[in-house]
Design a protein around this motif. Structure first.
Motif, short mmCIF file in Angstrom:
data_model
loop_
_atom_site.label_atom_id
_atom_site.label_comp_id
_atom_site.label_asym_id
_atom_site.label_seq_id
_atom_site.Cartn_x
_atom_site.Cartn_y
_atom_site.Cartn_z
N LEU A 97 7.65 -10.70 1.70
CA LEU A 97 6.41 -10.08 2.15
C LEU A 97 5.37 -11.17 2.31
O LEU A 97 5.27 -12.07 1.49
N VAL A 98 4.56 -11.06 3.38
CA VAL A 98 3.48 -12.00 3.63
C VAL A 98 2.20 -11.19 3.88
O VAL A 98 2.18 -10.32 4.75
N GLY A 99 1.14 -11.50 3.13
CA GLY A 99 -0.11 -10.76 3.29
C GLY A 99 -1.02 -11.38 4.34
O GLY A 99 -0.92 -12.57 4.65
N ILE A 100 -1.88 -10.55 4.90
CA ILE A 100 -2.97 -11.00 5.76
C ILE A 100 -4.24 -10.30 5.29
O ILE A 100 -4.37 -9.09 5.41
N GLU A 101 -5.15 -11.04 4.70
CA GLU A 101 -6.43 -10.56 4.16
C GLU A 101 -6.21 -9.67 2.93
O GLU A 101 -5.11 -9.21 2.65
N LEU A 102 -7.31 -9.46 2.19
CA LEU A 102 -7.28 -8.69 0.96
C LEU A 102 -8.26 -7.51 1.02
O LEU A 102 -9.30 -7.61 1.67
N VAL A 107 -9.48 -3.24 6.11
CA VAL A 107 -8.05 -3.10 6.40
C VAL A 107 -7.36 -4.41 6.01
O VAL A 107 -7.83 -5.49 6.35
N ALA A 108 -6.26 -4.30 5.29
CA ALA A 108 -5.44 -5.46 4.93
C ALA A 108 -4.02 -5.21 5.43
O ALA A 108 -3.61 -4.06 5.62
N TYR A 109 -3.27 -6.28 5.63
CA TYR A 109 -1.93 -6.18 6.22
C TYR A 109 -0.90 -6.85 5.36
O TYR A 109 -1.17 -7.84 4.67
N ILE A 110 0.32 -6.33 5.44
CA ILE A 110 1.50 -6.96 4.86
C ILE A 110 2.57 -7.01 5.94
O ILE A 110 2.87 -5.99 6.57
N VAL A 111 3.12 -8.20 6.17
CA VAL A 111 4.23 -8.37 7.10
C VAL A 111 5.50 -8.50 6.28
O VAL A 111 5.58 -9.32 5.36
N LEU A 167 5.35 -4.11 9.89
CA LEU A 167 3.93 -4.40 9.70
C LEU A 167 3.32 -3.22 8.96
O LEU A 167 3.38 -2.08 9.44
N HIS A 168 2.73 -3.49 7.79
CA HIS A 168 2.08 -2.46 6.99
C HIS A 168 0.57 -2.66 7.09
O HIS A 168 0.04 -3.69 6.65
N ALA A 169 -0.13 -1.71 7.68
CA ALA A 169 -1.59 -1.78 7.82
C ALA A 169 -2.21 -0.85 6.80
O ALA A 169 -2.10 0.38 6.90
N TYR A 170 -2.88 -1.41 5.79
CA TYR A 170 -3.49 -0.62 4.72
C TYR A 170 -4.94 -0.37 5.05
O TYR A 170 -5.78 -1.27 4.95
N LEU A 171 -5.25 0.84 5.46
CA LEU A 171 -6.61 1.27 5.72
C LEU A 171 -7.17 1.81 4.42
O LEU A 171 -6.82 2.91 3.98
N THR A 172 -8.01 1.01 3.78
CA THR A 172 -8.39 1.29 2.39
C THR A 172 -9.26 2.52 2.22
O THR A 172 -9.26 3.13 1.16
N GLY A 173 -10.06 2.88 3.23
CA GLY A 173 -11.00 3.98 3.08
C GLY A 173 -12.17 3.63 2.18
O GLY A 173 -12.88 4.51 1.70
#
Length: 306
Positions: free
Chosen positions: A86-91, A76-80, A64-70
């Protein structure tokens, strides 16, 4: 950036259902604390990415990749990541975040053909050709409901750097219940205009907002009851993490804190005849909480008849 009255931007949000609220956060929480997260079978890694970072939870066969954009909204967007997809969750919402997100996904060296969208629907041009999954209620809300109204308002406020306008992404694959995407099992929990997304193999669930020490937007007593029901569901299912698109992954301590918070909102609304009295009582009860703008929106809604 255009300067607008954010109350105008958010005016269309005040009557939406539980956990379907998009909001501009003057104060955002973008640090992930793992202290309160349930012990789970993962290893942890952090990678700096632009103004933010990616926190990687490695479960062995899946990551699980949690991208905290700042960014200005604390998005925050996620990649599983599975063995071969790879499957994204939100942009992310802004240009830099979208560019970083796309480049990071490409760096993982696996196909990314699928994404779940619900509340953060900016950047259609970055996912062109992908399967975009969601419930019918979420699809309708993105097309012409509260999600569209909020995204349009933020686009008016921030301009082209915020990828609303003609770059709003739409759900093109309506699904419900349990589905397998990219070799990973997901379960969509319908919440009306929005949905929660379980990843059973990781024992986690995605929802738009939680916030252990942040005020929440509560639009009515019915909304408060619906929030409590959802939170108690998180407790009964015993998720190790609750993934949110403003605070990142949170633990069951945040769920317990929010249940208590919602109960206090209801108690103080009953005890105070005026909006001013309610606000003062809430600030006294939660002196360390961020998101005072959320509290003001709650007060405005709960005392709308004044």
């Amino acid at each position: 950036m255009k300067k607008k009255n954010m109350a105008m931007v958010l005016a269309g949000m005040m009557a939406v259902s539980a956990f379907s609220v998009n909001a501009f956060a003057e104060e955002t929480v973008t640090e992930v604390s793992t202290e309160a997260l349930t012990e789970a079978a993962y290893t942890l890694e952090e990678v700096e990415l632009g103004d933010g970072k990616v926190v990687i939870y490695d479960f062995g066969t899946e990551k699980l990749h949690a991208y905290l954009t700042g960014d200005a909204l604390g998005n925050v967007a996620y990649i599983v990541e599975s063995d071969d997809a790879l499957v994204g969750i939100e942009l992310p919402s802004f240009t830099d975040g979208l560019e970083n997100w796309k480049n990071y996904a490409e760096s993982l060296g696996k196909e990314m053909n699928d994404i779940f969208l619900c509340d953060h629907v900016t950047g259609a041009s970055y996912i062109e050709g992908m399967n975009v999954y969601g419930t019918q209620g979420a699809a309708d809300s993105i097309e012409s409901g509260s999600t569209y109204a909020t995204t349009a308002g933020l686009y008016e406020s921030f301009g082209d750097d915020f990828h609303g306008g003609d770059d709003i992404a739409k759900i093109n694959t309506v699904v419900e219940g349990s589905v397998e995407v990219g070799g990973i099992n997901f379960t969509l929990i319908d919440r009306g205009e929005t949905y929660d997304l379980e990843i059973p193999s990781m024992n986690v669930v995605y929802t738009h907002m939680l916030g252990k020490t942040s005020h929440s937007i509560i639009t009515s007593m019915e909304h408060a009851d619906a929030m409590t029901a959802s939170l108690e569901e998180y407790q009964s299912k015993g998720y190790d993490m609750i993934l949110t698109s403003h605070g990142g992954p949170e633990g069951q301590d945040a769920v317990a804190e929010k249940i208590s918070y919602v109960a206090t909102v209801k108690e103080l609304r009953e005890a105070n005849d005026t909006q001013e009295g309610f606000l003062a009582a809430m600030k006294a009860a939660f002196p360390e909480y961020t998101g005072e703008n959320y509290l003001e929106m709650t007060a405005g809604s709960l005392y709308a008849a004044e």
